[in-house]
Design a protein around this motif. Structure first.
Motif, short mmCIF file in Angstrom:
data_model
loop_
_atom_site.label_atom_id
_atom_site.label_comp_id
_atom_site.label_asym_id
_atom_site.label_seq_id
_atom_site.Cartn_x
_atom_site.Cartn_y
_atom_site.Cartn_z
N SER B 155 -40.62 6.79 -52.69
CA SER B 155 -41.63 6.92 -53.24
C SER B 155 -41.68 7.67 -54.72
CB SER B 155 -42.83 7.30 -52.38
OG SER B 155 -43.72 6.84 -51.71
N LEU B 156 -40.90 8.50 -54.64
CA LEU B 156 -40.26 9.51 -55.91
C LEU B 156 -39.19 8.61 -56.89
CD1 LEU B 156 -40.23 13.14 -53.76
CD2 LEU B 156 -42.40 12.34 -55.02
N TYR B 157 -38.39 8.66 -55.87
CA TYR B 157 -37.39 7.68 -56.82
C TYR B 157 -38.11 6.83 -57.74
CZ TYR B 157 -33.74 5.88 -58.54
OH TYR B 157 -33.10 5.16 -59.82
N GLY B 158 -39.08 5.88 -57.01
CA GLY B 158 -39.84 4.36 -57.56
C GLY B 158 -41.09 5.53 -58.87
N LEU B 159 -41.33 6.55 -58.45
CA LEU B 159 -41.64 7.82 -60.29
C LEU B 159 -41.18 7.69 -60.73
CD1 LEU B 159 -44.01 10.14 -57.92
CD2 LEU B 159 -44.48 7.87 -58.76
N VAL B 160 -39.62 8.40 -60.52
CA VAL B 160 -38.58 7.91 -61.75
C VAL B 160 -38.28 6.86 -62.19
CG1 VAL B 160 -35.92 8.43 -61.89
CG2 VAL B 160 -37.38 10.46 -60.78
N TRP B 161 -38.35 5.84 -61.62
CA TRP B 161 -38.25 4.42 -61.73
C TRP B 161 -39.11 3.90 -63.04
CZ3 TRP B 161 -41.63 0.15 -61.31
CH2 TRP B 161 -41.08 -1.30 -62.02
N GLU B 162 -40.38 4.28 -62.60
CA GLU B 162 -41.77 3.85 -63.12
C GLU B 162 -41.92 4.88 -64.60
OE1 GLU B 162 -46.05 3.33 -61.98
OE2 GLU B 162 -46.03 5.31 -61.44
N ALA B 163 -41.57 6.40 -64.77
CA ALA B 163 -41.07 6.79 -65.76
C ALA B 163 -40.42 6.23 -66.88
CB ALA B 163 -40.81 8.17 -65.62
N HIS B 164 -39.11 5.43 -66.31
CA HIS B 164 -38.60 4.80 -67.17
C HIS B 164 -38.97 3.72 -68.00
CE1 HIS B 164 -35.20 8.04 -65.01
NE2 HIS B 164 -34.86 8.10 -66.64
N ALA B 165 -39.43 3.34 -67.44
CA ALA B 165 -39.92 1.22 -67.42
C ALA B 165 -40.56 2.48 -68.75
CB ALA B 165 -39.78 0.97 -65.81
N LEU B 166 -41.71 2.38 -68.10
CA LEU B 166 -42.74 3.51 -69.30
C LEU B 166 -42.28 3.75 -70.43
CD1 LEU B 166 -45.26 4.88 -67.03
CD2 LEU B 166 -45.63 2.62 -67.83
N ALA B 167 -41.58 4.12 -70.40
CA ALA B 167 -40.74 5.38 -71.33
C ALA B 167 -39.83 3.64 -72.69
CB ALA B 167 -39.44 6.23 -71.60
N ALA B 168 -39.51 3.23 -71.61
CA ALA B 168 -38.74 1.45 -72.26
C ALA B 168 -39.89 0.61 -72.69
CB ALA B 168 -37.43 0.73 -71.83
N GLY B 169 -40.75 1.36 -72.39
CA GLY B 169 -42.27 -0.54 -73.28
C GLY B 169 -42.59 -0.76 -71.86
N GLY B 170 -42.78 -0.51 -70.21
CA GLY B 170 -42.94 -1.21 -69.93
C GLY B 170 -42.75 -2.83 -69.42
N ARG B 171 -41.55 -3.13 -70.63
CA ARG B 171 -41.27 -4.34 -69.71
C ARG B 171 -39.86 -4.63 -68.77
NH1 ARG B 171 -42.23 -3.42 -75.27
NH2 ARG B 171 -39.80 -2.58 -75.64
N VAL B 172 -40.32 -4.89 -67.40
CA VAL B 172 -39.80 -5.67 -66.58
C VAL B 172 -39.80 -6.78 -66.16
CG1 VAL B 172 -39.24 -3.24 -66.28
CG2 VAL B 172 -41.27 -4.13 -64.97
N GLY B 173 -39.14 -7.63 -65.27
CA GLY B 173 -39.57 -8.15 -65.06
C GLY B 173 -40.77 -8.59 -63.12
N VAL B 174 -41.11 -9.47 -63.23
CA VAL B 174 -42.01 -9.54 -62.35
C VAL B 174 -41.00 -9.42 -60.59
CG1 VAL B 174 -43.54 -10.52 -60.55
CG2 VAL B 174 -43.63 -10.86 -63.25
N PRO B 175 -39.85 -9.68 -60.56
CA PRO B 175 -39.20 -10.04 -59.79
C PRO B 175 -38.57 -8.30 -59.48
CG PRO B 175 -38.26 -12.10 -60.33
CD PRO B 175 -39.17 -10.99 -61.29
N GLU B 176 -38.34 -7.52 -60.30
CA GLU B 176 -38.17 -5.58 -60.27
C GLU B 176 -39.52 -4.99 -59.67
OE1 GLU B 176 -36.03 -4.51 -64.23
OE2 GLU B 176 -36.67 -2.88 -63.26
N TYR B 177 -40.36 -5.70 -60.48
CA TYR B 177 -41.47 -5.06 -60.35
C TYR B 177 -42.05 -5.40 -59.32
CZ TYR B 177 -46.74 -3.12 -60.59
OH TYR B 177 -47.64 -2.38 -60.88
N ARG B 178 -41.62 -6.45 -58.36
CA ARG B 178 -42.38 -6.50 -57.25
C ARG B 178 -41.94 -5.62 -56.01
NH1 ARG B 178 -43.35 -12.17 -54.09
NH2 ARG B 178 -43.28 -11.48 -51.93
N ALA B 179 -40.25 -5.44 -56.19
CA ALA B 179 -39.46 -4.86 -55.25
C ALA B 179 -40.29 -3.15 -55.24
CB ALA B 179 -38.11 -5.01 -55.57
N MET B 180 -40.09 -2.95 -56.85
CA MET B 180 -40.54 -1.43 -56.47
C MET B 180 -41.84 -1.08 -56.41
SD MET B 180 -37.40 0.13 -56.94
CE MET B 180 -38.26 1.73 -56.96
N ARG B 181 -42.73 -1.24 -56.38
CA ARG B 181 -44.20 -1.57 -56.23
C ARG B 181 -44.31 -0.91 -54.55
NH1 ARG B 181 -48.30 0.98 -57.86
NH2 ARG B 181 -50.50 0.10 -58.29
#
Lengths: 317, 317
Positions: B155-181
């Motif tokens: 869960s904590l790693y998910g927050l780290v992943w999300e912060a980086h995804a947001l910092a990069a503009g929030g453009r991640v693929g649907v499969p990557e998002y689905r796997a981390m959600r």
């Protein structure tokens, strides 16, 4: 301290870890198996780096767990090589240059650690990790599997932490560095492998006891710090003369020491931790049973890190 | 789909999760205990946010595990509130603005998860986590403890992943998002708590079986995606009209949909996952034994996330 071939002193561990260290008769076989594993899972592009990595890892784990069976050595070697190759490919300066890319790579490994297929199927690192974890799952009961998997997660998290620390200029406090170093040097993962590889089992109370925790802590500190000392010149040369991220540099910054004085201080700290580790090894070995097996395992872990720093991987190569 | 009070449609789960959902008689007590826990560990500065969080978490876990004893509900509520408060304090936009600061905070939690004192003693989040984990350790055998601790790490790693995804503009693929959600919505942690909180135990073969994994996967997807739908307007308003980071936005980008069409598609996906979950619940409940207990637990997990999105935390507050 005793001088070594290079220009800088190294800690004198002759009282606490005098060597020669026992070595498994399967050392060369383990190194050869690693070559075959890397043929199936090409984690290392450079042939020279691959040969050096198979050699140091195979002969290293043969000193970590000299009494292990070949399959146990193979598993330990594969996981340790996997972490090292992952770090070489995506960590350190590569990770610092683009932490987000490292974070996404680690996310793939997290899915594998959960027994799930990463999105898009994952890369060769995911496939190799899945292969090693499948063998761990056959060998280790769930509790042991989970303990190793937690340590692998923490090692990967350590690489993420290190990449951010490097990206921010490498200025972290000594206590923060000390707390994360067991993960970045992978000693926590190696220690977690001892039970499934050697086949003993610590009771929960023994695992939580002060002597066991102090032994693990002393060995973990020793492993990270002697690695920092041994790799200092190589990493400084790689970085064009900039101070490498490691205990000598951070201690020098924290205490206002010159690098020679910091080196001497880290040598003294290593000797102190080695002494603590030896005292606990003697105490726990005398107690017999699983804690004695654990003490002998930690003795091997410490010995392998001591042996490591004499390998040519650290010879400015 | 059925319209709700707001302007956007929500999935129609009346066939698969019709409700009303069973609720523990200890719901109000659990919410009150959370208030006392937060008095001891002030994780939430705003009094209004604190009251809302204690209410939704206490009444939510009372629907997740309606048959749990008060101490089990308390433990589950504390861990879930801890993750939510950590995310509110350090994750999302705060984490995206300075991912390195988030990474250092998570490192503190990693030390606590390893039963170690963080450098400098750690902050109030470390102290609160240590308190909750101590109670988990009393209640759960090592394997279960390790399973929950791994889920908290993820869960904590998910927050780290999300912060980086947001910092990069929030453009991640649907499969990557689905796997981390499942990690960022904490449903994997809630699921891992089911065994120690409810007192059943899955055998390794049952845990690895297709029906169990498909049920867990369907419930995890459903939990994340209905949360994305329910929080869309609130998060869009918070972000000054920018598209929030969630499945509707990512699916719209991937498929070239307008947001209304993406919303409808996510509603349909939720209905599909809910249907899969219900079919597996029926199948596993009929099998009896621990897998039936697990199916009922996952039914409660799904129900609580469905209940959640009707709470005032999602009313544009």
């Amino acid at each position: 301290m005793t001088p070594r071939t290079g220009t800088r002193p190294m800690p004198d561990l002759s009282a606490s870890f005098p060597g020669p260290f026992p070595v498994s008769p399967h050392a060369a076989d383990t190194a050869g198996q690693l070559e075959r594993w890397l043929a199936a899972y090409p984690l290392v592009a450079s042939e020279r780096a691959r040969a050096a990595l198979c050699d140091i890892t195979g002969h290293g784990v043969a000193r970590t767990f000299p009494a292990a069976d070949p399959a146990g050595l193979e598993l330990c070697a594969d996981l340790l090589l996997w972490l090292t190759a992952f770090d070489d490919a995506y960590g350190e300066q590569t990770g610092a240059a683009d932490p987000g890319a490292l974070v996404a790579r680690v996310a793939g490994a997290v899915h594998v650690l959960n027994g799930r297929r990463p999105p898009g199927g994952g890369d060769v690192f995911c496939a190799a990790l899945a292969d090693a974890l499948a063998r761990l799952g056959e060998r280790a009961a769930p509790e042991r599997f989970l303990r190793v998997a937690a340590a692998v997660r923490d090692s990967l998290y350590g690489l993420v932490w290190e990449a951010h620390a490097l990206a921010a200029g490498g200025r972290v406090g000594v206590p923060e560095y000390r707390a994360m170093r067991p993960h970045t040097v992978f000693v926590a993962t190696v220690t977690a492998l001892a039970e499934p590889v050697l086949g003993y089992e610590l009771a929960p109370a023994a695992r939580a006891s002060s002597p066991v925790r102090e032994l693990e802590s002393a060995v973990a500190d020793l492993a990270g710090w002697i690695n920092d000392l041994a790799s200092y010149d190589r990493e400084r040369a790689r970085a064009g003369g900039a101070e490498p991220f490691g205990l000598p540099t951070l201690l020098a910054a924290a205490e206002g020491y010159g690098i020679d004085k910091a080196f001497a201080a880290v040598c003294a700290l290593c000797e102190e931790e080695a002494g603590k580790a030896r005292a606990r090894i003697v105490e726990l070995t005398a107690a017999g049973g699983p804690v004695a097996a654990h003490a002998r395992a930690l003795e091997g872990v410490a010995a392998s890190y001591v042996w490591h720093i004499g390998h040519r991987r650290y010879d400015g190569g």
